[in-house]
Design an enzyme around this catalytic site. Structure first.
Site, short mmCIF file in Angstrom:
data_model
loop_
_atom_site.label_atom_id
_atom_site.label_comp_id
_atom_site.label_asym_id
_atom_site.label_seq_id
_atom_site.Cartn_x
_atom_site.Cartn_y
_atom_site.Cartn_z
N ARG A 57 1.42 -12.25 4.81
CA ARG A 57 2.83 -12.80 4.62
C ARG A 57 3.59 -12.38 5.69
O ARG A 57 4.89 -12.68 5.76
CB ARG A 57 3.33 -11.99 3.34
CG ARG A 57 2.51 -12.34 1.92
CD ARG A 57 3.11 -12.06 0.80
NE ARG A 57 4.65 -12.51 0.43
CZ ARG A 57 5.38 -12.28 -0.40
NH1 ARG A 57 5.09 -11.28 -1.34
NH2 ARG A 57 6.43 -12.77 -0.69
N PRO B 179 0.76 -1.07 -0.05
CA PRO B 179 0.08 -0.19 0.09
C PRO B 179 0.95 1.51 -0.03
O PRO B 179 1.77 1.38 0.85
CB PRO B 179 -0.72 -0.16 1.50
CG PRO B 179 -0.89 -1.69 1.30
CD PRO B 179 0.56 -2.22 0.90
N GLU B 180 0.62 2.17 -0.95
CA GLU B 180 1.36 3.47 -0.93
C GLU B 180 0.55 4.38 -0.48
O GLU B 180 -0.53 4.18 0.42
CB GLU B 180 1.68 3.76 -2.39
CG GLU B 180 2.49 2.87 -3.20
CD GLU B 180 2.72 2.98 -4.48
OE1 GLU B 180 2.84 4.19 -4.88
OE2 GLU B 180 2.87 2.04 -5.35
N HIS C 136 -5.08 -15.60 8.75
CA HIS C 136 -4.03 -14.34 8.97
C HIS C 136 -4.51 -13.34 9.68
O HIS C 136 -3.61 -12.47 9.55
CB HIS C 136 -4.06 -13.99 7.35
CG HIS C 136 -3.66 -15.24 6.49
ND1 HIS C 136 -2.37 -16.08 6.51
CD2 HIS C 136 -4.18 -15.68 5.34
CE1 HIS C 136 -2.36 -16.91 5.75
NE2 HIS C 136 -3.66 -16.51 4.74
#
Length: 274
Positions: free
Chosen positions: A111, A2-3, A92
């Site tokens: 991740r 995400p930016e 997750h």
């Protein structure tokens, strides 16, 4: 990862739903996600009221009253989602904040690259990653940003991705702003005129604002604080489009690696120097 636009959208959504609410409990399901002693983290956060949620660069910050800040560095797959009920841990889910009114905040990270901290003012200021962040591109004039890179021998895309030069820009928005301003990603900043650099940062601001308006870009994992995907990926001009026709000249888009990232561009429309 995400930016700036994605983190900005998340922060605005969380602010609307969470500011003024109080954290009752902290459940850490993956201790590796918390980059400090977990018992210190939990004891600092429990019982504190959320006073503000904001963004700095790509960093999501949840202020808990005075002198305490929970920082979320989402990295590749991190998500922060607000729930009106107690969250049920999923495969997750790495961290859950239970709220006194029965709601919850879930940190989900497939991740496990994301990082969460609870820092005092002094600790936040001493954190090198935070301390060295450059100016915010939406709060700084294009002229000032152009002046900051003018004369540098580094390639312009490398400078855009350098978080100490300009905060929050990543691969997507670098490629899109370079194309829209007609600047080649491998051009050296010192070979570009002041006017070209001003145009680049003007286009960068436009791209970032458009992406925020369109809820960010969802390519794989990104969703906002309510679990909804973004739509700016439908407005991409060049990012991820190697081999497709240029939307301006119809030439074939090319790509190469710049600063370790794949860069897509048009050799006809984007110039290496003035």
């Amino acid at each position: 990862m995400p930016e700036l636009p994605e983190v900005e959208v998340i922060s605005r959504g969380l602010a609307r739903s969470l500011e003024g609410r109080t954290v009752e409990s902290v459940k850490i399901l993956n201790h590796g996600s918390v980059k400090m002693p977990w018992h210190v983290f939990a004891s600092r956060v429990a019982g504190r009221t959320i006073s503000a949620i904001r963004r700095r660069g790509k960093l999501l910050i949840m202020d808990l009253g005075e002198n305490l800040h929970v920082t979320f560095h989402l990295k590749m797959t991190g998500r922060v989602i607000a729930h009106e009920e107690a969250a049920t841990p999923q495969k997750h889910t790495r961290l859950i904040f239970g709220l006194t009114d029965g709601g919850s905040i879930e940190f989900h990270d497939t991740r496990k690259f994301g990082e969460v901290r609870a820092l005092t003012d002094e600790e936040l200021g001493d954190w090198k990653f935070y301390r060295t962040l450059g100016p915010e591109p939406l709060e700084t004039s294009p002229e000032a940003l152009a002046e900051a890179v003018s004369g540098k021998k580094a390639r312009i895309k490398s400078l855009l991705l350098n978080q100490s030069v300009v905060a929050g820009v990543g691969n997507i928005y670098a490629d899109e702003s370079l194309f829209r301003s007609g600047v080649h990603p491998t051009a050296k900043a010192c070979d570009l005129s002041h006017d070209s650099l001003v145009k680049l940062f003007t286009e960068l601001q436009k791209v970032l604002k458009q992406a925020i308006d369109e809820n960010g870009s969802s390519i794989r994992d990104y969703v906002d604080s309510g679990g909804d995907a973004g739509s700016f990926q439908n407005s991409f001009k060049v990012y991820g489009k190697k081999g497709e026709p240029c939307p301006c000249c119809q030439g074939i888009l090319d790509c190469s690696t710049v600063a370790g990232r794949t860069s897509t561009y048009c050799n006809k429309c984007q110039k290496l120097c003035d």
